[in-house]
Design a protein around this motif. Structure first.
Motif, PDB file in Angstrom:
ATOM      1  N   UNK A 135       0.831  -1.201   0.000  1.00  0.00           N
ATOM      2  CA  UNK A 135       0.000   0.000   0.000  1.00  0.00           C
ATOM      3  C   UNK A 135       0.868   1.255   0.000  1.00  0.00           C
ATOM      4  N   UNK A 136       0.221   2.400   0.078  1.00  0.00           N
ATOM      5  CA  UNK A 136       0.939   3.680   0.022  1.00  0.00           C
ATOM      6  C   UNK A 136       1.875   3.848   1.218  1.00  0.00           C
ATOM      7  N   UNK A 137       1.388   3.496   2.393  1.00  0.00           N
ATOM      8  CA  UNK A 137       2.204   3.674   3.597  1.00  0.00           C
ATOM      9  C   UNK A 137       3.477   2.827   3.533  1.00  0.00           C
ATOM     10  N   UNK A 138       3.329   1.595   3.038  1.00  0.00           N
ATOM     11  CA  UNK A 138       4.500   0.726   2.909  1.00  0.00           C
ATOM     12  C   UNK A 138       5.472   1.271   1.874  1.00  0.00           C
ATOM     13  N   UNK A 139       4.947   1.889   0.839  1.00  0.00           N
ATOM     14  CA  UNK A 139       5.782   2.485  -0.208  1.00  0.00           C
ATOM     15  C   UNK A 139       6.635   3.611   0.376  1.00  0.00           C
ATOM     16  N   UNK A 140       6.007   4.484   1.151  1.00  0.00           N
ATOM     17  CA  UNK A 140       6.741   5.614   1.743  1.00  0.00           C
ATOM     18  C   UNK A 140       7.802   5.107   2.718  1.00  0.00           C
ATOM     19  N   UNK A 141       7.445   4.138   3.549  1.00  0.00           N
ATOM     20  CA  UNK A 141       8.402   3.605   4.517  1.00  0.00           C
ATOM     21  C   UNK A 141       9.596   2.955   3.825  1.00  0.00           C
ATOM     22  N   UNK A 142       9.365   2.243   2.726  1.00  0.00           N
ATOM     23  CA  UNK A 142      10.457   1.562   2.021  1.00  0.00           C
ATOM     24  C   UNK A 142      11.386   2.559   1.342  1.00  0.00           C
ATOM     25  N   UNK A 143      10.834   3.665   0.860  1.00  0.00           N
ATOM     26  CA  UNK A 143      11.639   4.616   0.093  1.00  0.00           C
ATOM     27  C   UNK A 143      12.309   5.683   0.941  1.00  0.00           C
ATOM     28  N   UNK A 144      11.754   6.015   2.087  1.00  0.00           N
ATOM     29  CA  UNK A 144      12.219   7.212   2.801  1.00  0.00           C
ATOM     30  C   UNK A 144      13.715   7.189   3.139  1.00  0.00           C
ATOM     31  N   UNK A 145      14.268   6.110   3.689  1.00  0.00           N
ATOM     32  CA  UNK A 145      15.710   6.154   4.023  1.00  0.00           C
ATOM     33  C   UNK A 145      16.589   6.442   2.810  1.00  0.00           C
ATOM     34  N   UNK A 146      16.249   5.856   1.682  1.00  0.00           N
ATOM     35  CA  UNK A 146      17.040   6.072   0.467  1.00  0.00           C
ATOM     36  C   UNK A 146      16.753   7.459  -0.124  1.00  0.00           C
TER      37      UNK A 146
END
Length: 317
Positions: A163-174
């Motif tokens: 979902x959207x929340x998982x997308x943001x969490x996966x991308x944020x550190x990078x």
């Protein structure tokens, strides 16, 4: 056989300069010659149409005429117009353009094989016609914009997150590391990746099912030496969407995709203005669009809408 008085009345109606022509037609109808009077009336209507065409042609000629020419005087024009009127009547009384015959069929109703257009048209209602056009446009847009059917024989698009929340969490550190290199807000970079991949739901996968992690829609040009995948994409030409095949860069991870995105933006001379304005998301997006990053005319607005949306606004790293 037609009576001589009736025939004379119809003949008189063919004189364009005879003001009693209309009255002659009325008398012909009164004498029981309805069909012939209808034919004559239709020919007169056609002659009026021809007169209008001749008059338009004369006006075009007058615009280029020599004002000092004796053939351009008001007297000459007066008699010329009278000649054109009679010419139109004579032309239509000898076959004409066929308009008179159509009028007779339409009004006479003497042909069982002929049905007036008003009786068979189903689109006379403008509201109905406009609705039909809108439906056709919607169907065409849906055919273009709908995600292609997945086929494992070629590259395809599939989700990499739930979902959207998982997308943001996966991308944020990078995204945070990438943003530091160009002085941008990490969420501004994530917003662009969200638009390009539909929040990670339409990421390119190769024919073996491995994700390409192409998060920014960067195509594989002749200078790209890495992996690539060919997939259907939507491009805009003069504001019109069209589906076509294109080669895109493929990466081994999200980090590789982020790093290549930064290198792509920093190394491209046309994105220099965007890098200079990377601290302001709106200006950054507008600079990318002006530089030709995407063909979508509403690209910057879409990015800004996602950037200011509730998903990113509610995310706390």
């Amino acid at each position: 056989m037609d009576s001589l008085p009736t025939r004379n009345q119809l003949d008189m109606a063919r004189n364009a300069n005879d003001l009693s022509g209309l009255n002659s037609l009325r008398e012909a109808i009164a004498n029981g010659q309805d069909k012939e009077a209808l034919q004559e009336t239709a020919q007169q209507f056609e002659s009026i149409f021809v007169q209008m065409m001749l008059k338009s042609m004369r006006k075009a000629q007058d615009a280029l005429a020599d004002e000092n020419s004796p053939f351009n005087s008001q007297q000459v024009k007066f008699y010329r117009d009278m000649h054109d009127q009679q010419l139109a009547v004579d032309l239509t009384s000898n076959g004409g353009m066929g308009l008179a015959d159509i009028i007779v069929k339409q009004l006479g109703q003497n042909n069982p094989d002929y049905t007036p257009a008003s009786a068979i048209r189903s689109d006379g209602n403008l509201a109905s016609l406009n609705l039909q056009v809108k439906q056709q446009v919607a169907q065409a847009e849906q055919a273009v914009m709908a995600p292609p059917e997945t086929s494992h024989s070629t590259a395809f698009k599939a989700p990499i997150v739930a979902n959207k929340e998982a997308f943001v969490e996966a991308l944020y550190p990078h995204a945070k590391q990438a943003a530091e290199k160009i002085g941008a807000d990490p969420k501004a970079i994530i917003a662009q990746a969200a638009v390009e991949t539909g929040w990670g739901q339409y990421v390119i996968h190769d024919n073996q099912g491995a994700p390409s992690y192409n998060l920014f829609g960067i195509k594989a040009n002749s200078q790209w030496q890495g992996k690539q995948a060919v997939v259907d994409t939507v491009e805009f030409s003069q504001g019109v969407a069209a589906r076509q095949k294109a080669s895109f860069r493929a990466y081994d991870s999200i980090a590789d995709s982020m790093n290549d995105y930064v290198d792509f933006i920093k190394s491209g001379a046309r994105y220099e203005q965007a890098v200079q304005n990377s601290h302001d998301a709106k200006t950054y997006y507008q600079s990318l669009q002006q530089a030709g990053y995407a063909t979508d005319p509403a690209y910057a607005d879409k990015l800004m809408s996602v950037y200011q949306g509730s998903t990113l606004a509610g995310f706390n790293p």
